[in-house]
Write a protein that holds these residues in place. Structure first.
Motif, PDB file in Angstrom:
ATOM      1  N   ARG A  83      35.064  44.268  28.661  1.00  0.00           N
ATOM      2  CA  ARG A  83      34.392  45.480  28.759  1.00  0.00           C
ATOM      3  C   ARG A  83      35.293  46.599  27.781  1.00  0.00           C
ATOM      4  NH1 ARG A  83      33.154  46.524  34.392  1.00  0.00           N
ATOM      5  NH2 ARG A  83      32.772  48.521  33.673  1.00  0.00           N
ATOM      6  N   GLY A  94      48.222  42.156  34.655  1.00  0.00           N
ATOM      7  CA  GLY A  94      47.326  42.564  35.848  1.00  0.00           C
ATOM      8  C   GLY A  94      47.902  42.858  37.148  1.00  0.00           C
ATOM      9  N   GLY A 147      43.513  38.752  38.351  1.00  0.00           N
ATOM     10  CA  GLY A 147      43.331  39.409  37.168  1.00  0.00           C
ATOM     11  C   GLY A 147      43.901  38.620  35.998  1.00  0.00           C
ATOM     12  N   ARG A 196      41.023  45.627  27.500  1.00  0.00           N
ATOM     13  CA  ARG A 196      41.162  46.018  28.831  1.00  0.00           C
ATOM     14  C   ARG A 196      39.737  45.741  29.874  1.00  0.00           C
ATOM     15  NH1 ARG A 196      45.762  48.951  29.225  1.00  0.00           N
ATOM     16  NH2 ARG A 196      46.585  49.766  27.318  1.00  0.00           N
ATOM     17  N   ASP A 197      39.923  45.133  30.843  1.00  0.00           N
ATOM     18  CA  ASP A 197      38.768  44.163  31.406  1.00  0.00           C
ATOM     19  C   ASP A 197      38.752  44.190  32.766  1.00  0.00           C
ATOM     20  OD1 ASP A 197      36.342  43.130  30.994  1.00  0.00           O
ATOM     21  OD2 ASP A 197      37.245  40.897  30.520  1.00  0.00           O
ATOM     22  N   GLU A 198      37.487  44.308  33.441  1.00  0.00           N
ATOM     23  CA  GLU A 198      37.536  44.140  34.957  1.00  0.00           C
ATOM     24  C   GLU A 198      36.185  44.063  35.074  1.00  0.00           C
ATOM     25  OE1 GLU A 198      38.811  47.856  36.847  1.00  0.00           O
ATOM     26  OE2 GLU A 198      37.392  49.098  35.970  1.00  0.00           O
ATOM     27  N   SER A 223      44.877  43.377  31.387  1.00  0.00           N
ATOM     28  CA  SER A 223      44.907  43.793  29.963  1.00  0.00           C
ATOM     29  C   SER A 223      45.432  42.753  29.264  1.00  0.00           C
ATOM     30  CB  SER A 223      45.653  44.965  29.860  1.00  0.00           C
ATOM     31  OG  SER A 223      47.169  44.957  30.352  1.00  0.00           O
ATOM     32  N   SER A 273      41.050  43.218  37.632  1.00  0.00           N
ATOM     33  CA  SER A 273      41.359  43.613  36.256  1.00  0.00           C
ATOM     34  C   SER A 273      42.526  43.118  35.507  1.00  0.00           C
ATOM     35  CB  SER A 273      41.594  45.148  36.214  1.00  0.00           C
ATOM     36  OG  SER A 273      42.599  45.542  37.062  1.00  0.00           O
ATOM     37  N   ASP A 326      41.737  47.245  40.488  1.00  0.00           N
ATOM     38  CA  ASP A 326      40.937  46.317  40.631  1.00  0.00           C
ATOM     39  C   ASP A 326      41.888  45.146  40.610  1.00  0.00           C
ATOM     40  OD1 ASP A 326      39.267  44.216  41.006  1.00  0.00           O
ATOM     41  OD2 ASP A 326      37.678  45.057  40.006  1.00  0.00           O
TER      42      ASP A 326
END
Length: 540
Positions: A79, A159, A164, A188-190, A147, A145, A142
């Motif tokens: 993301r 996470g 995550g 950084r993702d979710e 990083s 999620s 979340d």
């Protein structure tokens, strides 16, 4: 003596000049700090046995300037990525995977084995090349999620929960696949949607345990988190049973095999969602218990349907639901509820007077067969709810205009708008129901392509489908986005011998990748379909 001093002076001048030259080469990485300076370095120079938080001024070392890193290419796409200058990270023999919390041991061991690294367990020291997995205290974030920071020759994935962190390891695995490099910087993702699933019809076609396990591994690497197993239908009942062994098909999975599948799935943070469809699609049960089959006023048997006015029908289904509750410890259960043939005739009450009588006895005058069928669904929901399962049912198991309403917590698995009395998805959503998208126009892979079904393509999903497209090709209003929990690609085996296991795996490969891309990232994909397909081919 004079010659000796001249020689010494020359060496000093050359050395100083070289140092100045190297310093100029190493400086100005574009962020205001020399690449080789303390400001531009992480703690990669920390000695063995030091704390991760230990601060040591690294010795100035000659280095070269790196261009800003590029966003990694993964499926699904990450993301956000903050680029940085540096060499990135590649796995090398002797490097370690370490964890900051023992709860991440499984994730650490898995990643180490996949990348050929050493799993070193919980460690506080810092070594060059380390991959560190950590839980953070990002309360309210979340749980899926994460990083990932690549800096100074090391990787840190953190996470708020182990799920995550696991997804971060999947990103890293894809980045370095085939000799690739994890780019310097921070990911950084979710996921956009909490439900990302594949459903397999193992009732009509027996799939081997090994093939299902391969799909679990594939799903895990793609960040899916649910695997549905539709294991009971007219054509077969495919898991061994202790309470009713008489209904089990010759080709089936043993409970030990199912447990291995469930355990493997859990290690990939995938919940296995079982489905015993009722009160229709029970032909395998009826074959062993013909007295339970629904018959109309003329005594004609109704294919696959049990007589829900007979308490014995409810008893045998509840026996099975209770038996398998512990085998599938996840918190989800699919009750089916679709295509009950008593409701496909013009006058259900006249055609099935025993159902009409049972309806009025249970729910009062004016109640009909649809009310009785809704009561059946609610009763089965009670059975699985007692095992801490959240129930779901196909959308054509919910009926309009009934005095008995389906329980509010039963999630809608919306697959079609072709049933008698079909209702638009917005009717379910406006009533406050949560919906899982199984859109049969895009997400149904039906063996043999019967009726109007055609094999879905990854390109069509990638370019035209989103989770808001619940029925047909039209999206529901964006205001319902939060109620759409996600989606599931579904493999149905209506004509079971139309494809082999290998053909099914090949046929769903790119559709699975396209589906998870749209469930993970709500934005328009940056890659064209041609680029996305090439990426999928490269990462396999």
């Amino acid at each position: 003596m004079k010659q000796t001093w001249v020689l010494i002076l020359a060496v000093v001048v050359v050395t100083v000049a070289a140092g100045v030259s190297l310093g100029l080469l190493a400086s100005d990485g574009g962020d205001g700090a020399p690449v080789g300076s303390a400001q531009g370095q992480s703690s990669a120079g920390a000695v063995e046995g030091s704390s991760p938080t230990a601060s040591k001024t690294p010795s100035p070392t000659p280095t070269r300037s790196y261009p800003l890193s590029r966003t990694p290419r993964t499926i699904p796409a990450v993301r956000a990525h903050t680029p940085a200058r540096g060499p990135g990270w590649q796995p090398e023999k002797g490097q370690r995977v370490v964890v900051s919390d023992g709860d991440l041991a499984d994730e650490g061991r898995l990643l180490a084995g996949e990348l050929g690294l050493t799993y070193a367990g919980e460690k506080d020291d810092v070594r060059a090349g380390d991959v560190r997995l950590a839980l953070n205290d990002d309360e309210g974030a979340d749980p899926e999620s994460y990083s990932m920071t690549v800096r100074g020759g090391r990787v840190t994935i953190s996470g708020p929960a182990d799920a995550g962190v696991f997804y971060g390891t999947r990103t890293l695995k894809q980045e370095v696949h085939g000799g690739g490099t994890a780019p310097e910087g921070v990911v950084r993702d979710e996921p956009a949607k909490p439900v990302r699933g594949l459903m397999l019809d193992i009732a009509r076609k027996h799939f081997t345990a090994g093939w299902i396990e391969d799909r679990v591994r594939e799903l895990g690497d793609l960040k899916y988190n649910q695997l549905g197993l539709h294991f009971s239908d007219d054509q077969g009942f495919r898991i061994a049973s202790d309470s009713h062994p008489e209904i089990v098909s010759r080709e089936h999975l043993t409970k030990a095999q199912v447990k291995r599948i469930v355990d493997l799935a859990a290690s990939r943070h995938i919940t296995v969602v079982p489905e015993i469809d009722s009160p229709g699609h029970l032909g395998a049960v009826i074959a062993a218990h013909p007295d339970l089959q629904l018959r109309n006023a003329q005594g004609v048997a109704t294919r696959g349907a049990v007589d829900i006015s007979d308490p014995d029908a409810a008893e045998i289904v509840d026996d099975l639901l209770n038996e398998y509750a512990d085998l599938f410890p996840g918190g989800q259960w699919h009750l089916g509820g679709d295509e009950y043939q008593a409701l496909t005739v013009s006058d259900p009450e006249a055609s099935f007077p025993q159902l009409a009588r049972a309806a009025t006895e249970a729910y009062g005058s004016g109640a009909g067969v649809a009310d009785l069928t809704t009561g059946w669904l609610n009763d089965r929901a009670d059975t699985v709810r007692a095992h801490d399962k959240t129930p779901r049912a196909w959308n054509d198991g919910f009926f309009a205009g009934t005095s008995v309403q389906a329980d509010k917590d039963i999630q809608v698995a919306y697959w079609t708008g072709k049933e008698i009395g079909a209702r638009l998805p917005a009717e379910y959503l406006s009533a406050g129901r949560k919906v899982i998208n199984y859109n049969d126009e895009f997400l149904y892979y039906v063996l043999g392509q019967p009726l109007t079904f055609v094999y879905p393509t990854g390109q069509r999903i990638y370019e035209q489908w989103t989770p808001l497209v619940v029925r047909g090709t039209q999206a529901v209003p964006a205001k319902y986005d939060d109620q759409i929990l996600g989606g599931s690609f579904a493999v149905w085996c209506d004509l079971a011998n139309s494809q082999t296991e290998a053909q099914v795996a090949a046929g769903i490969r790119m559709p699975l990748r396209a589906t998870v891309q749209k469930l993970w990232d709500p934005g328009k994909p940056e890659l064209s379909w041609t680029e996305f397909k090439a990426l999928g081919d490269r990462l396999d």
